[in-house]
Design a protein around this motif. Structure first.
Motif: not given
Length: 119
Positions: A5-9, A54-62
């Motif tokens: 999360l720190a990397i993404l943010f 990233s996998d979590f965010l893509v899986a829950n993109i809806g």
């Protein structure tokens, strides 16, 4: 997970800072994604460091499209009144994006072939 999360943010914050300093008319989230992509390509950040989140965010993109969907329902009367301009501009912009993407891909392909390698 905290590091991911720190990397993404961090990339998002860096994009915000660059937009704020330069005034470039570009969404900071897009610039943040470009920075993350660059850091991944340059192997400054390893894929394993952000893969799980990233996998979590893509899986829950809806889930992230629910608020815009509600907003569309709130402004349905305006959308109904301007239906054809919206459809026509969407169709034209889609064709332009496809054409430019194909053109850039062809130019890139020719440049790679001239260089003699497949990157």
């Amino acid at each position: 997970m905290i590091r991911q999360l720190a990397i993404l943010f961090g990339c998002l914050a860096l994009g915000e800072l660059i937009i704020w300093l330069t005034g470039i008319p570009l969404p900071s989230s897009i610039l943040g994604m470009l920075i993350l992509t660059l850091l991944l390509k340059l192997k400054i950040i390893r894929l394993e460091w952000v893969k799980t989140i990233s996998d979590f965010l893509v899986a829950n993109i809806g889930f992230f499209f629910v608020p815009p969907g509600v907003a569309i329902m709130l402004y349905f009367d305006i959308i109904k009144a301007e239906f054809w301009p919206i459809v026509i501009s969407t169709a034209i912009s889609t064709v332009i994006v496809l054409a430019v993407t194909g053109w850039v891909h062809q130019i890139y392909g020719k440049a790679v072939n001239r260089k003699g390698g497949d990157q």
